[in-house]
Design an enzyme around this catalytic site. Structure first.
Site, PDB file in Angstrom:
ATOM      1  CG  ASP A  13      -2.027   0.948   1.006  1.00 19.65           C
ATOM      2  OD1 ASP A  13      -1.670   2.305   0.544  1.00 19.65           O
ATOM      3  OD2 ASP A  13      -3.269   0.252   1.127  1.00 19.65           O
ATOM      4  CB  VAL A  70      -6.290  -0.245  -5.932  1.00 13.82           C
ATOM      5  CG1 VAL A  70      -4.986  -0.586  -5.754  1.00 13.82           C
ATOM      6  CG2 VAL A  70      -6.894  -0.558  -7.342  1.00 13.82           C
ATOM      7  CD  GLU A  72     -14.697  -2.661  -7.584  1.00 11.77           C
ATOM      8  OE1 GLU A  72     -14.998  -3.188  -8.654  1.00 11.77           O
ATOM      9  OE2 GLU A  72     -13.629  -2.867  -7.084  1.00 11.77           O
ATOM     10  CE  LYS A  77     -10.824  -2.307  -8.839  1.00 17.69           C
ATOM     11  NZ  LYS A  77     -10.037  -3.098  -7.948  1.00 17.69           N
ATOM     12  CB  SER A  99     -17.231  -6.350  -6.257  1.00 17.94           C
ATOM     13  OG  SER A  99     -17.295  -4.934  -6.377  1.00 17.94           O
ATOM     14  CG  HIS A 120     -15.466 -10.371  -6.283  1.00 15.35           C
ATOM     15  ND1 HIS A 120     -16.873 -10.541  -6.205  1.00 15.35           N
ATOM     16  CD2 HIS A 120     -15.151  -9.331  -5.402  1.00 15.35           C
ATOM     17  CE1 HIS A 120     -17.414  -9.823  -5.099  1.00 15.35           C
ATOM     18  NE2 HIS A 120     -16.475  -8.967  -4.844  1.00 15.35           N
ATOM     19  CG  ASN A 123     -15.001  -8.292   2.130  1.00 11.58           C
ATOM     20  OD1 ASN A 123     -13.946  -8.743   2.417  1.00 11.58           O
ATOM     21  ND2 ASN A 123     -15.313  -7.194   1.362  1.00 11.58           N
ATOM     22  CD  GLU A 132     -18.923 -13.477  -7.782  1.00 15.80           C
ATOM     23  OE1 GLU A 132     -19.995 -13.500  -7.965  1.00 15.80           O
ATOM     24  OE2 GLU A 132     -18.467 -12.189  -7.589  1.00 15.80           O
ATOM     25  CG  ASN A 170     -21.531  -6.757  -6.284  1.00 16.38           C
ATOM     26  OD1 ASN A 170     -22.117  -6.930  -5.009  1.00 16.38           O
ATOM     27  ND2 ASN A 170     -20.394  -6.476  -6.621  1.00 16.38           N
TER      28      ASN A 170
END
Length: 181
Positions: A13, A70, A72, A77, A99, A120, A123, A132, A170
């Site tokens: 990071d 990082v 979304e 990205k 996601s 993916h 959480n 996924e 989602n």
């Protein structure tokens, strides 16, 4: 999760405070797993010892697999994946934990679209089993097979999904939230 599976792991990071928070969160997670008997205290300490932290993408040079996680936002990205593409060896795989952003679109930002895939994690990652796996239009079968095997090595359950808005989780979650509202 990777460190508990015995895999040397690099956490990067660019913000030192975020890196410290991340390491603290991982430490607490390992402690909780040990307290619940899911890991021994020794295994938790060994996992923590497998994690190296860094404030620069330089630390990822030589890695075989990088999972980008990082914010979304496509622009962020895109920049990170393009930089990783320049840095990593030609056989390295790039996974994104997005996601909702198209894997095909993200892969097109690199010179290695056949080696880019979505991975993916649900959480909270240490507790949830499902991952996924999303192919872009150019993702190779070899890349898919390697990521599926890596997912299983992490003790997770891989589920192949299509590169469609929201993937599966989602696409199901958002209508449920709307209905609840």
């Amino acid at each position: 999760v990777a460190a508990t599976a015995g895999i040397p792991t690099v956490l990067v990071d660019v913000a030192p405070a975020a890196l410290e928070r991340g390491l603290a969160t991982i430490g607490k997670s390992l402690e909780r797993l040990a307290a619940k008997g899911k890991l021994t205290a020794e295994a938790a300490a060994e996992a923590r010892g497998r994690i190296r932290s860094a404030g620069s993408l330089d630390a990822l040079d030589g890695c075989d697999l990088v999972v980008e996680a990082v914010i979304e936002r496509f622009e962020v990205k895109r920049e990170v994946l393009a930089e990783l593409d320049r840095r990593l060896g030609p056989d390295a795989l790039l996974a994104t934990n997005t996601s909702s952003i198209s894997i095909t679109r993200l892969a097109a930002q690199t010179r290695r679209p056949a080696s880019v895939i979505g991975m993916h994690f649900m959480n909270p990652v240490p507790m949830m089993q499902l991952v996924e796996i999303i192919r872009g239009l150019q993702t190779s079968q070899a890349t898919y097979d390697a990521i599926e095997a890596a997912t299983r090595r992490l003790g997770k359950t891989p589920v192949e999904v299509q590169d469609a808005p929201g993937f599966v989780s989602n696409r199901v979650l958002m209508p449920m939230i709307n209905e609840a509202i």
